[in-house]
Scaffold this motif. Structure first.
Motif, mmCIF file in Angstrom:
data_model
loop_
_atom_site.group_PDB
_atom_site.id
_atom_site.type_symbol
_atom_site.label_atom_id
_atom_site.label_comp_id
_atom_site.label_asym_id
_atom_site.label_seq_id
_atom_site.Cartn_x
_atom_site.Cartn_y
_atom_site.Cartn_z
ATOM 1 N N ARG A 137 -11.726 -25.027 13.722
ATOM 2 C CA ARG A 137 -10.506 -25.817 13.660
ATOM 3 C C ARG A 137 -9.592 -25.099 12.685
ATOM 4 N NH1 ARG A 137 -8.882 -31.424 11.720
ATOM 5 N NH2 ARG A 137 -7.775 -32.150 13.578
ATOM 6 N N GLY A 138 -8.344 -24.868 13.043
ATOM 7 C CA GLY A 138 -7.510 -24.113 12.118
ATOM 8 C C GLY A 138 -6.034 -24.276 12.353
ATOM 9 N N VAL A 139 -5.269 -23.676 11.444
ATOM 10 C CA VAL A 139 -3.819 -23.586 11.583
ATOM 11 C C VAL A 139 -3.523 -22.100 11.670
ATOM 12 C CG1 VAL A 139 -1.596 -24.032 10.463
ATOM 13 C CG2 VAL A 139 -3.452 -25.701 10.270
ATOM 14 N N LEU A 140 -3.087 -21.639 12.840
ATOM 15 C CA LEU A 140 -3.059 -20.192 13.097
ATOM 16 C C LEU A 140 -1.662 -19.668 13.404
ATOM 17 C CD1 LEU A 140 -6.290 -19.998 15.333
ATOM 18 C CD2 LEU A 140 -6.067 -19.335 12.938
ATOM 19 N N ASN A 141 -0.657 -20.537 13.346
ATOM 20 C CA ASN A 141 0.692 -20.074 13.676
ATOM 21 C C ASN A 141 1.667 -20.352 12.531
ATOM 22 O OD1 ASN A 141 3.562 -20.981 14.976
ATOM 23 N ND2 ASN A 141 2.726 -19.184 15.939
ATOM 24 N N SER A 142 2.276 -19.282 12.006
ATOM 25 C CA SER A 142 3.138 -19.407 10.820
ATOM 26 C C SER A 142 4.465 -20.081 11.131
ATOM 27 C CB SER A 142 3.486 -18.024 10.272
ATOM 28 O OG SER A 142 2.356 -17.279 10.066
ATOM 29 N N THR A 143 5.054 -19.758 12.289
ATOM 30 C CA THR A 143 6.392 -20.294 12.581
ATOM 31 C C THR A 143 6.374 -21.812 12.590
ATOM 32 O OG1 THR A 143 6.981 -18.357 13.857
ATOM 33 C CG2 THR A 143 8.249 -20.338 14.310
ATOM 34 N N LEU A 190 -7.365 -27.696 6.120
ATOM 35 C CA LEU A 190 -6.217 -27.325 6.952
ATOM 36 C C LEU A 190 -4.887 -27.563 6.235
ATOM 37 C CD1 LEU A 190 -8.399 -27.065 9.061
ATOM 38 C CD2 LEU A 190 -6.938 -28.276 10.665
ATOM 39 N N ALA A 191 -4.874 -28.521 5.312
ATOM 40 C CA ALA A 191 -3.634 -28.807 4.588
ATOM 41 C C ALA A 191 -3.282 -27.669 3.627
ATOM 42 C CB ALA A 191 -3.775 -30.117 3.822
ATOM 43 N N GLN A 192 -4.246 -26.771 3.393
ATOM 44 C CA GLN A 192 -3.964 -25.631 2.502
ATOM 45 C C GLN A 192 -3.062 -24.599 3.161
ATOM 46 O OE1 GLN A 192 -7.249 -23.873 0.342
ATOM 47 N NE2 GLN A 192 -8.511 -25.628 0.879
ATOM 48 N N ALA A 193 -2.868 -24.703 4.452
ATOM 49 C CA ALA A 193 -1.986 -23.749 5.133
ATOM 50 C C ALA A 193 -0.538 -24.134 4.842
ATOM 51 C CB ALA A 193 -2.262 -23.768 6.631
ATOM 52 N N ARG A 194 0.057 -23.509 3.845
ATOM 53 C CA ARG A 194 1.469 -23.740 3.501
ATOM 54 C C ARG A 194 2.230 -22.451 3.778
ATOM 55 N NH1 ARG A 194 2.020 -28.713 0.637
ATOM 56 N NH2 ARG A 194 4.172 -28.342 1.241
ATOM 57 N N GLY A 195 3.514 -22.551 4.112
ATOM 58 C CA GLY A 195 4.325 -21.360 4.374
ATOM 59 C C GLY A 195 3.740 -20.563 5.525
ATOM 60 N N THR A 196 3.615 -19.253 5.324
ATOM 61 C CA THR A 196 3.102 -18.402 6.409
ATOM 62 C C THR A 196 1.572 -18.318 6.394
ATOM 63 O OG1 THR A 196 3.204 -16.387 5.078
ATOM 64 C CG2 THR A 196 5.170 -16.940 6.348
ATOM 65 N N PHE A 208 -23.162 -25.516 7.956
ATOM 66 C CA PHE A 208 -22.185 -26.404 8.545
ATOM 67 C C PHE A 208 -20.739 -25.911 8.493
ATOM 68 C CE2 PHE A 208 -19.819 -30.321 9.241
ATOM 69 C CZ PHE A 208 -20.303 -30.569 10.514
ATOM 70 N N GLY A 209 -20.329 -25.430 7.346
ATOM 71 C CA GLY A 209 -18.899 -25.109 7.276
ATOM 72 C C GLY A 209 -18.591 -23.832 6.527
ATOM 73 N N LEU A 210 -17.614 -23.105 7.051
ATOM 74 C CA LEU A 210 -17.160 -21.887 6.396
ATOM 75 C C LEU A 210 -15.660 -21.809 6.635
ATOM 76 C CD1 LEU A 210 -17.886 -19.146 5.079
ATOM 77 C CD2 LEU A 210 -18.083 -18.233 7.374
ATOM 78 N N THR A 211 -14.879 -21.775 5.545
ATOM 79 C CA THR A 211 -13.423 -21.801 5.703
ATOM 80 C C THR A 211 -12.804 -20.509 5.184
ATOM 81 O OG1 THR A 211 -13.436 -24.177 5.348
ATOM 82 C CG2 THR A 211 -11.320 -23.097 5.132
ATOM 83 N N LEU A 212 -11.868 -19.981 5.950
ATOM 84 C CA LEU A 212 -11.150 -18.771 5.560
ATOM 85 C C LEU A 212 -9.671 -19.161 5.421
ATOM 86 C CD1 LEU A 212 -12.495 -15.957 5.518
ATOM 87 C CD2 LEU A 212 -11.556 -15.579 7.779
ATOM 88 N N VAL A 213 -9.105 -18.872 4.252
ATOM 89 C CA VAL A 213 -7.682 -19.185 4.039
ATOM 90 C C VAL A 213 -6.963 -17.884 3.731
ATOM 91 C CG1 VAL A 213 -6.017 -20.478 2.638
ATOM 92 C CG2 VAL A 213 -8.317 -21.390 2.987
ATOM 93 N N GLU A 214 -5.874 -17.613 4.427
ATOM 94 C CA GLU A 214 -5.088 -16.407 4.158
ATOM 95 C C GLU A 214 -3.726 -16.849 3.648
ATOM 96 O OE1 GLU A 214 -3.574 -14.213 7.454
ATOM 97 O OE2 GLU A 214 -3.911 -12.309 6.440
ATOM 98 N N THR A 215 -3.422 -16.479 2.403
ATOM 99 C CA THR A 215 -2.200 -16.983 1.791
ATOM 100 C C THR A 215 -1.027 -16.027 2.003
ATOM 101 O OG1 THR A 215 -3.588 -18.028 0.151
ATOM 102 C CG2 THR A 215 -1.265 -17.886 -0.387
ATOM 103 N N ASN A 216 0.015 -16.552 2.596
ATOM 104 C CA ASN A 216 1.296 -15.857 2.787
ATOM 105 C C ASN A 216 1.212 -14.377 3.150
ATOM 106 O OD1 ASN A 216 2.899 -18.098 2.475
ATOM 107 N ND2 ASN A 216 2.853 -17.946 0.245
#
Ligand SMILES: NC(=O)c1ccc[n+]([C@@H]2O[C@H](COP(=O)([O-])OP(=O)(O)OC[C@H]3O[C@@H](n4cnc5c(N)ncnc54)[C@H](OP(=O)(O)O)[C@@H]3O)[C@@H](O)[C@H]2O)c1
Length: 326
Positions: free
Chosen positions: A161-167, A279-285, A297-305
């Motif tokens: 489950r993710g947020v994958l689009n910056s626009t 998922l709320a950590q996806a801010r900006g781009t 159970f869970g593994l999260t990858l966050v890419e910041t800006n």
């Protein structure tokens, strides 16, 4: 040689000494191409500095087509960063196929070839003893594919489950701050994130393509783009978006996929996510993806800006991996 291609050339120059010292990799740029510039090559090398200044190097030979260009440039690796053709993946697929047939590694940041020709290109690469690599296609330089390939062998992805689009992320945030849709899209365009025609992002196509790629590569299921249920953000009322943020559960364009018996069910749609969710950590781009595995159970990858530099970095990682394995 667009944004990503230029960022990649800058990165190759910046890392030249480290590539030599740590990996024994020497490189020279023997060919470069774009729609406007045509096919330029020189087996002795083209000046990267001149190309970055927007000049055609004096030593460049003009080639009539891809085949001739490859035969003059004699590449060990080809880097494909042309624009995405959403309905066909061409001409990027032909560029990569020709490179592999020529005996070069094929590395791409373009999602089209992975969406439409993953199996073909993979087989061709195996047959040629070369690599087809595409780390930058999803989450830019963040190690999504390498994470599983290199560090989680034999793991099984149940879903993600993710947020994958910056626009859409930027547009939703701008609307939350009071902008209307048009001004929000203009802001994303001014940041260099949204295309002149942003409909692929706003209608959820970009995220759906990424879902199909992740499902194909990480879950082994050949899901077609049409099989990803898709709803963009254009159906949301601006007031509804603002109320959701004020209520502590903002809208995000959520991309997800889950195994259902032998198949995978996948979707892209606007969902409210709680402020405490990854998922709320996806801010900006920024992008974020949370994987569920059989093994844990869970593994999260966050890419910041990220910007084009992060995409170029993913291509550099692929390059090191391809040529180090030779
Ligand atoms: N920007 C990012 O951070 C990012 C992140 C992940 C993935 N990507 C992917 O990376 C690729 C490049 O993105 P970008 O931002 O660099 O785009 P861009 O600045 O528009 O560059 C695209 C380049 O491809 C060339 N091109 C387009 N069609 C061509 C054709 N038929 N033959 C030869 N060259 C062709 C263009 O030539 P002209 O300039 O002459 O038109 C331009 O040099 C896209 O597939 C994109 O989806 C980008």
């Amino acid at each position: 040689l667009g944004n990503v291609g230029r960022a990649f050339v800058r990165l190759l120059l910046a890392k030249r000494d480290q590539l030599r010292a740590q990996y024994g990799i020497e490189w020279r740029l023997t060919g470069v191409a774009s729609r406007r510039m045509g096919w330029l090559a020189n087996p002795e090398g083209l000046s990267p500095e001149s190309l970055l200044r927007g000049e055609i190097p004096n030593e460049a030979q003009r080639c009539p087509d891809l085949k001739h260009w490859l035969s003059v440039a004699q590449p060990t690796a080809l880097f494909e960063a042309s624009s995405l053709a959403r309905t066909s993946g061409e001409p990027a697929i032909s560029h990569l196929r020709a490179a592999l047939q020529h005996g070069a590694h094929a590395i791409t940041a373009n999602k089209g070839p992975v969406l439409y020709a993953y199996d073909d290109l993979q087989k061709l690469a195996e047959h040629a003893g070369r690599r087809f690599l595409f780390e930058s296609t999803v989450m830019d330089g963040a190690p999504v594919f390498n994470l599983f390939r290199e560090t989680l062998p034999l793991s099984s992805v149940r879903g993600f489950r993710g947020v994958l689009n910056s626009t859409t992320n930027i547009v939703l945030e701008e609307i939350e701050r009071g902008a209307d849709l048009r001004a929000a899209v203009e802001k994303a365009q001014a940041l260099g994130i949204a295309e002149t025609d942003p409909s692929d992002d706003l209608e959820g196509f970009d995220a759906a393509i990424k879902v199909a790629i992740l499902v194909r590569v990480l879950m082994g299921c050949p899901l077609r783009l049409e099989e990803v249920e898709r709803e963009g953000i254009l159906g949301l009322e601006e007031e509804e978006i603002r109320r959701a943020r004020a209520g502590g559960a903002p809208y995000k364009l959520v991309a997800e996929a889950h195994r259902v018996s032998e198949w995978v069910k996948a979707s892209v749609r606007p969902c409210r996510v709680s402020e405490s969710s990854p998922l709320a950590q996806a801010r900006g781009t920024s992008s974020v993806v949370h994987f569920e595995l059989e093994e844990f159970f869970g593994l999260t990858l966050v890419e910041t800006n990220p910007g084009p530099e992060a995409t170029a970095y993913g291509m550099l990682v692929d390059f090191i991996r391809a040529v180090s394995a030779c």
